[in-house]
Write an enzyme that holds these catalytic residues in place. Structure first.
Site, mmCIF file in Angstrom:
data_model
loop_
_atom_site.group_PDB
_atom_site.id
_atom_site.type_symbol
_atom_site.label_atom_id
_atom_site.label_comp_id
_atom_site.label_asym_id
_atom_site.label_seq_id
_atom_site.Cartn_x
_atom_site.Cartn_y
_atom_site.Cartn_z
ATOM 1 N N GLN A 109 0.906 -1.110 0.072
ATOM 2 C CA GLN A 109 -0.159 -0.036 -0.008
ATOM 3 C C GLN A 109 0.905 1.247 -0.066
ATOM 4 O OE1 GLN A 109 -3.519 -0.803 3.056
ATOM 5 N NE2 GLN A 109 -1.735 -2.175 3.607
ATOM 6 N N ASN A 110 2.247 1.154 0.054
ATOM 7 C CA ASN A 110 3.199 2.368 0.320
ATOM 8 C C ASN A 110 3.473 2.838 -1.135
ATOM 9 O OD1 ASN A 110 3.081 1.443 2.768
ATOM 10 N ND2 ASN A 110 4.889 0.385 2.847
ATOM 11 N N ILE A 111 3.702 3.997 -1.230
ATOM 12 C CA ILE A 111 3.894 4.793 -2.256
ATOM 13 C C ILE A 111 5.559 5.122 -2.490
ATOM 14 C CG2 ILE A 111 1.863 5.753 -2.593
ATOM 15 C CD1 ILE A 111 2.440 8.445 -1.631
ATOM 16 N N ASP A 112 6.134 4.670 -1.463
ATOM 17 C CA ASP A 112 7.815 5.110 -1.406
ATOM 18 C C ASP A 112 8.615 4.349 -2.136
ATOM 19 O OD1 ASP A 112 8.043 2.357 0.095
ATOM 20 O OD2 ASP A 112 7.590 3.541 2.069
ATOM 21 N N HIS A 127 -1.544 1.137 -4.261
ATOM 22 C CA HIS A 127 -2.127 2.799 -4.124
ATOM 23 C C HIS A 127 -1.220 3.704 -4.829
ATOM 24 C CE1 HIS A 127 -4.237 1.839 0.054
ATOM 25 N NE2 HIS A 127 -4.668 1.342 -1.020
ATOM 26 N N THR A 219 0.537 -2.917 8.708
ATOM 27 C CA THR A 219 -0.751 -2.398 8.298
ATOM 28 C C THR A 219 -1.759 -2.557 9.283
ATOM 29 O OG1 THR A 219 -2.285 -2.237 6.544
ATOM 30 C CG2 THR A 219 -1.382 -4.383 6.968
ATOM 31 N N SER A 220 -2.675 -1.497 9.446
ATOM 32 C CA SER A 220 -3.434 -1.549 10.401
ATOM 33 C C SER A 220 -4.806 -2.259 9.886
ATOM 34 C CB SER A 220 -3.891 -0.215 10.917
ATOM 35 O OG SER A 220 -4.327 0.525 9.590
#
Ligand code: OAD
Length: 278
Positions: A109-112, A127, A219-220
């Site tokens: 889900q990370n964009i890094d 994402h 992740t939550s």
């Protein structure tokens, strides 16, 4: 490492990994926390300072641009500055090691971009990615380099020294808006209310439905539809292992930071003598 040093959930998780052929790692902001990138919902998370009702969707961002460009500049800088200097941590590197032993698909889900920097070969960014811009139609993409992101950060620093109008902010972040390209462009990141990135999302669902073991890391599990992946894996018969300092429900949980839990886990699964001392 002696296997006696390992507690029962860790030993169980190591055994599940060892006996799996197709593994999916489903990662969230927590895996990048030790690289200096804040998570969203922890006490020092992004959404504390920049509430999602205002900053997680286009409507709120555009309204803020017109009413309070200074605040929007602070938000953009808070997002991009840590990413422009972040390096993969021991958690990312352990996933790279895992890939040397088993077929691994990373769904993030990370964009890094840190999984790719660590060297993982198959990374599905559901994402989107801060390292790309896209035309508004979604048909064209261009790379935004780390150097460009660092340059934007410096420009934001500079304009924030005194009051400024929206036009100066737009000038400072112009590479993120496709300056010099035909048509209208935006960062290729998914905001609330938008569909997930394709084909990454469809490929992620297929990977999860066909894996033997899913590792969720940092992740939550609160943001859908991505958060449905662990349940999908379980429904398809896969083992599910959760790694997070905060335990959050049923299943096999390894409590702790990714950078502390993952390296000994991968070592125990694939590199240690499973009968005792390595
Ligand atoms: P959250 O901030 O919701 O959750 C981060 C999780 O990481 C929590 O469960 C923490 O306990 C855990 N964590 C913190 N430090 C950790 C560490 N060192 N190692 C392992 N885990 C750690 O972040 P996400 O679940 O990624 O979406 O958030 C999901 C989505 O919500 C994001 O992709 C973003 C956000 O809104 C969009 O903006 C579309």
């Amino acid at each position: 490492m002696n296997m006696d040093d390992f507690n029962q959930p860790q030993a169980q998780a190591a055994q599940w990994l060892r006996t799996s052929q197709r593994i999916v790692a489903f990662t969230g902001a927590g895996i990048s926390a030790e690289s200096g990138i804040p998570t969203f919902r922890d006490s020092d998370g992004f959404w504390r300072e920049f509430p999602p009702e205002q900053f997680a969707h286009w409507r709120g961002l555009i309204r803020t641009a017109f009413t309070n460009p200074v605040r929007l500049a602070a938000f953009v800088r808070a997002v991009i500055e840590p990413l422009s200097v972040a390096r993969p941590n021991d958690g990312h590197l352990a996933l790279r090691k895992l890939e040397q032993h088993r077929k691994l698909i990373v769904v993030t889900q990370n964009i890094d971009g840190l999984h790719q920097t660590a060297g993982n070969g198959c990374v599905l960014e559901v994402h989107g990615s801060l390292s790309e811009i896209t035309s508004l139609s979604g048909k064209r993409r261009r790379i935004l380099t780390t150097a460009q992101i660092a340059h934007i950060t410096r420009r934001l620093h500079r304009i924030q020294r005194r009051p400024f109008a929206l036009s100066r902010l737009l000038l400072a972040i112009r590479p993120m808006l496709g300056a010099g390209l035909r048509g209208m462009w935006r960062p290729n990141v998914v905001l609330f209310g938008e569909g997930l990135a394709e084909p990454a999302w469809s490929n992620a669902v297929t990977a999860v439905e066909n894996c033997d073991c899913l590792l969720t890391i940092g992740t939550s599990g609160l943001v859908y539809p991505a958060a449905m992946l662990p349940a999908k894996a379980e429904a398809s018969g896969a083992k599910v292992i959760h790694i997070d300092p905060t335990e959050g429900g049923t299943g096999l949980w390894l409590r702790g930071n990714a950078g502390a839990v993952l390296p000994p886990l991968i070592h125990a699964a694939f590199e240690a003598d499973i009968n005792g001392v390595n």
